[in-house]
Design an enzyme around this catalytic site. Structure first.
Site, PDB file in Angstrom:
ATOM      1  N   SER A  67       0.788  -1.239   0.000  1.00 26.80           N
ATOM      2  CA  SER A  67       0.000   0.000   0.000  1.00 26.80           C
ATOM      3  C   SER A  67       0.815   1.281   0.000  1.00 26.80           C
ATOM      4  O   SER A  67       0.235   2.366  -0.074  1.00 26.80           O
ATOM      5  CB  SER A  67      -0.959   0.009   1.194  1.00 26.80           C
ATOM      6  OG  SER A  67      -2.062  -0.832   0.960  1.00 26.80           O
ATOM      7  N   LYS A  70       0.035   3.742  -2.633  1.00 20.70           N
ATOM      8  CA  LYS A  70      -0.961   4.808  -2.532  1.00 20.70           C
ATOM      9  C   LYS A  70      -0.338   6.199  -2.433  1.00 20.70           C
ATOM     10  O   LYS A  70      -1.037   7.200  -2.619  1.00 20.70           O
ATOM     11  CB  LYS A  70      -1.882   4.535  -1.344  1.00 20.70           C
ATOM     12  CG  LYS A  70      -2.797   3.331  -1.584  1.00 20.70           C
ATOM     13  CD  LYS A  70      -3.501   2.883  -0.326  1.00 20.70           C
ATOM     14  CE  LYS A  70      -4.386   1.666  -0.630  1.00 20.70           C
ATOM     15  NZ  LYS A  70      -4.534   0.767   0.506  1.00 20.70           N
ATOM     16  N   SER A 127      -5.652   3.653   4.897  1.00 21.43           N
ATOM     17  CA  SER A 127      -5.152   2.922   3.728  1.00 21.43           C
ATOM     18  C   SER A 127      -6.296   2.288   2.940  1.00 21.43           C
ATOM     19  O   SER A 127      -6.230   1.138   2.508  1.00 21.43           O
ATOM     20  CB  SER A 127      -4.139   1.841   4.152  1.00 21.43           C
ATOM     21  OG  SER A 127      -3.398   1.375   3.045  1.00 21.43           O
ATOM     22  N   LYS A 240       3.571   6.770   4.708  1.00 26.02           N
ATOM     23  CA  LYS A 240       2.610   5.715   4.386  1.00 26.02           C
ATOM     24  C   LYS A 240       3.158   4.336   4.727  1.00 26.02           C
ATOM     25  O   LYS A 240       4.325   4.033   4.456  1.00 26.02           O
ATOM     26  CB  LYS A 240       2.264   5.761   2.888  1.00 26.02           C
ATOM     27  CG  LYS A 240       1.159   4.788   2.472  1.00 26.02           C
ATOM     28  CD  LYS A 240      -0.180   5.217   3.002  1.00 26.02           C
ATOM     29  CE  LYS A 240      -1.261   4.185   2.738  1.00 26.02           C
ATOM     30  NZ  LYS A 240      -1.137   2.994   3.635  1.00 26.02           N
TER      31      LYS A 240
END
Length: 303
Positions: A67, A70, A127, A240
């Site tokens: 993720s 992202k 997320s 992130k």
């Protein structure tokens, strides 16, 4: 698929002498080993203030990054020129997608209307793969959700090319790779992290430990940031997390202290937060207490 022409490598154990360079009045310690005890399979440290590459470990090895993908999703959104206050209606397809693939979720409810800006919070804090799908669907081009998602992914790859991410390819908008062609390197992801920090919109979202966002029908969404380094290490401002079966635990992080901005990347480490602490302590030439990680409420997404 892009084929890298990069010949330079930062070695597995660290950088060679001379790769750690002076940056203004501050001189990084000329230690070939760099931070000790970093267990990540891939790692990288970048001085975002000067652009100097500080240290790396297997930093040009291609790996899935889950993720942390992202971050690029957010970068494409904010650089698209779209009005971030534009409203998007949540489709059932976004919830169905999360259910099918078992992705992390912002728990978007069908029919709710949220702005692109609010969806960025749903993307980067819990997320949300549903939020990622909503953003891709809203900003891609085509006559179907699939076509628009593919169009958005093409924009992600174009942005990677623009940023010089020569060993990176995206095949998804959220890190759930259907074809196994969603990969990057620690060095490339550091470039992306530095770019993302240049956006005041991304910076504001990524450094939030939690948020409450209200849809037009009055429903309130409460989201918590899965990045537990945030709020646990002084000066950390994002960026992130990511976790996947093949990718392992990943983290793109950033910290600002004493006028300096550091971006770090960890790919595939079961000790990503202790690794991040070691990397930040070394890059900032300090020794901090043992990490006391910010806790997440029961029921909050983990990533």
């Amino acid at each position: 698929m892009r084929v890298s022409t990069r010949a330079r490598r930062i070695g597995v154990a660290g950088v060679a002498a001379g790769a750690v360079l002076a940056a203004g009045p501050f001189v990084y310690p000329a230690q070939a080993a760099g931070p000790s005890g970093v267990s990540a399979k891939g790692a990288f440290l970048l001085d975002a203030s000067s652009g100097e590459e500080m240290w790396g470990k297997s930093s040009d090895t291609k790996r899935q990054m889950a993720s942390t993908t992202k971050v690029m999703t957010a970068a494409v959104v904010v650089s698209s020129g779209a009005d971030l206050d534009r409203r998007v209606t949540v489709k059932k397809a976004y919830r169905d997608y999360v259910a099918k693939w078992g992705g992390s979720t912002a728990d978007l409810r069908t029919g709710d209307k949220l702005t692109l800006r609010q969806l960025l919070y749903g993307l980067l804090l819990p997320s949300g793969c549903d939020a990622a799908y909503a953003l891709a669907d809203a900003l891609g081009k085509g006559s179907s959700t699939t076509a628009r998602a593919n169009s958005f992914i093409a924009k992600m790859n174009a942005k990677a090319d623009q940023l010089g991410m020569k060993n990176t390819e995206f095949d998804s908008f959220d890190g759930i790779s259907k074809k196994g062609r969603n990969y990057s390197t620690a060095r490339d992801m550091a470039k992306l992290g530095k770019y993302a920090l240049g956006s005041t919109n991304i910076r504001k979202v990524a450094k939030s430990t939690s948020t409450k966002q209200k849809a037009t029908n009055g429903r309130t969404y409460t989201w918590y940031n899965t990045n537990q380094l945030l709020g646990s290490y002084q000066g950390v401002i994002g960026i992130k997390t990511g976790t996947g079966t093949k990718a392992g635990p990943c983290l793109v992080f950033a910290a600002e202290r004493n006028g300096r901005s550091i971006v770090g990347v960890i790919l595939n480490s079961s000790k990503r937060y202790p690794d991040a602490k070691k990397m930040l302590d070394w890059s900032l030439q300090q020794k901090t207490p043992k990490l006391d990680l910010r806790s997440l409420p029961e029921g909050a997404e983990r990533d």
